[in-house]
Scaffold this motif. Sequence first.
Motif, PDB file in Angstrom:
ATOM      1  N   PRO A   1       0.837  -1.207   0.000  1.00  0.00           N
ATOM      2  CA  PRO A   1       0.000   0.000   0.000  1.00  0.00           C
ATOM      3  C   PRO A   1       0.872   1.258   0.000  1.00  0.00           C
ATOM      4  CG  PRO A   1       0.056  -0.978   2.173  1.00  0.00           C
ATOM      5  CD  PRO A   1       0.758  -1.941   1.269  1.00  0.00           C
ATOM      6  N   SER A   2       0.309   2.345  -0.509  1.00  0.00           N
ATOM      7  CA  SER A   2       1.026   3.621  -0.524  1.00  0.00           C
ATOM      8  C   SER A   2       0.762   4.355   0.793  1.00  0.00           C
ATOM      9  CB  SER A   2       0.568   4.480  -1.703  1.00  0.00           C
ATOM     10  OG  SER A   2       0.842   3.842  -2.922  1.00  0.00           O
ATOM     11  N   PRO A   3       1.794   4.577   1.605  1.00  0.00           N
ATOM     12  CA  PRO A   3       1.564   5.234   2.901  1.00  0.00           C
ATOM     13  C   PRO A   3       1.354   6.736   2.734  1.00  0.00           C
ATOM     14  CG  PRO A   3       3.899   4.795   2.600  1.00  0.00           C
ATOM     15  CD  PRO A   3       3.190   4.174   1.423  1.00  0.00           C
ATOM     16  N   GLY A   4       0.363   7.274   3.406  1.00  0.00           N
ATOM     17  CA  GLY A   4       0.141   8.704   3.432  1.00  0.00           C
ATOM     18  C   GLY A   4       0.903   9.345   4.584  1.00  0.00           C
TER      19      GLY A   4
ATOM     20  N   ALA B   1      -3.678   3.165   9.713  1.00  0.00           N
ATOM     21  CA  ALA B   1      -3.762   4.236   8.711  1.00  0.00           C
ATOM     22  C   ALA B   1      -3.610   3.708   7.289  1.00  0.00           C
ATOM     23  CB  ALA B   1      -2.700   5.302   8.993  1.00  0.00           C
ATOM     24  N   LEU B   2      -3.046   2.505   7.135  1.00  0.00           N
ATOM     25  CA  LEU B   2      -2.945   1.888   5.813  1.00  0.00           C
ATOM     26  C   LEU B   2      -4.238   1.122   5.544  1.00  0.00           C
ATOM     27  CD1 LEU B   2       0.718   0.497   5.842  1.00  0.00           C
ATOM     28  CD2 LEU B   2      -0.117   2.571   4.750  1.00  0.00           C
ATOM     29  N   THR B   3      -5.009   1.604   4.607  1.00  0.00           N
ATOM     30  CA  THR B   3      -6.327   1.011   4.369  1.00  0.00           C
ATOM     31  C   THR B   3      -6.316  -0.083   3.306  1.00  0.00           C
ATOM     32  OG1 THR B   3      -6.809   2.792   2.798  1.00  0.00           O
ATOM     33  CG2 THR B   3      -7.518   3.117   5.073  1.00  0.00           C
ATOM     34  N   ASP B   4      -5.231  -0.183   2.526  1.00  0.00           N
ATOM     35  CA  ASP B   4      -5.164  -1.173   1.448  1.00  0.00           C
ATOM     36  C   ASP B   4      -4.274  -2.341   1.848  1.00  0.00           C
ATOM     37  OD1 ASP B   4      -6.717   0.484  -0.152  1.00  0.00           O
ATOM     38  OD2 ASP B   4      -4.962   1.547  -0.931  1.00  0.00           O
TER      39      ASP B   4
END
Length: 294
Positions: free
Chosen positions: A59-62, A172-175
Motif C-alpha cells: 500500500p502507498s503510505p500517506g 492508517a494503511l487502508t489497502d
Amino acid sequence: MIWVAATLIAATAQTARNAAQAGLTQEVGTLGATAVRFVFGFPFAALALLAVSVWNPPPSPGLTAIGWAALGAMAQIAATAFMLVTMRDKGFGVATALMKTEPVTLALIGAVVLAEPLGPARLAAIGLATLGVVLASGAAWGRAAWGTVATGVLSGALFGLSAIGFRGALLALTDGGYVIRAMTVLAITLGLQAAVMLAWLGLRDRAALRAIAAQWRLSLGAGALGAFASLFWFIGFALTPAANVRTLALVEVVMAQLLSGRLFRQTVRPVQLVGMGLILAGVAWLLAVAARPS
C-alpha cells in the motif's frame, strides 16, 4: 487467533535478539548496540518487502501513516537505549522484567489515543500479569537502585508508546492484507531508524561506527533477528490492540529468566518463580477473554 501465534514467534525471536544486543554492548557501547538492530535490520526488511511486492504490491503510505511510524520509530530508539543501560546495570532477565510493565502504559494510551478500551476483564488480566513482572524482576525493592529501576520502567513506557505508533501506522494503511501492511510499516520504520542512528553516530560517535563494522557478524545476526521479531510484532498489532499483544508477550520474561540461568548463570529465587506463575496466569486469562465471541 493468528495474533497469538505471531506474538509468540516475535517474543522468542526478540529474546534471542536482546541477548545478542546485550553481548554487543561491551564491544560497541550502548548507542552502538542500539543502532545495530536498526542499521542491520533495515536491509532484511527492505529486501523482504521488495521480494513480496512482486506478487503483492504494498500500500502507498500517506502522511498520517508515516507520522505514526515516525512516532513509533523514535520512541523505540529511546526505549532500546534505556533497555541496554538497564541490562548493563541489573542483568538480562531483570531488565527484561522491568521493561515489561509496558502493557499498563499501552492499555492507558491505547484507550485515549486510539479509542481502544479493553474492558474490566482484560485490564484485570493485564494487572495480574504486570504484578507477576514486578515479582519476577527479583529486585530487592527496599534497597533497590532506583535510578536503574527507573530506566527499566521508562524503557517499558517508551516501548509502549512505540507500539501505539506502529498500531496507528498499520490502521492508517487502508489497502492490502495484514502481512503486506506489516511489512510496509516495518520497512518504513527501520529505514527512519537506520537513517537517524547513522547520522547521529557519524556526527557524535564515529568510534562506535568502527566498532559496529568490526563486529559485523554479531551485528548482522542481531539485525536479522530484530527484523524478524518486528515483522511478527507488527502482524500482531495489525490484528488486535497492542496491549493484547504485549501482555501475551510477557511470556518473554519467563524465557529471559531461563536464558539468564543458562547463559549468564543468574540465579532465580522462589519469589521470581511466583511472579512467573502470575504472568502465565494473567496471560491465560487474557487469552480466555480474547477467545470469547464478541
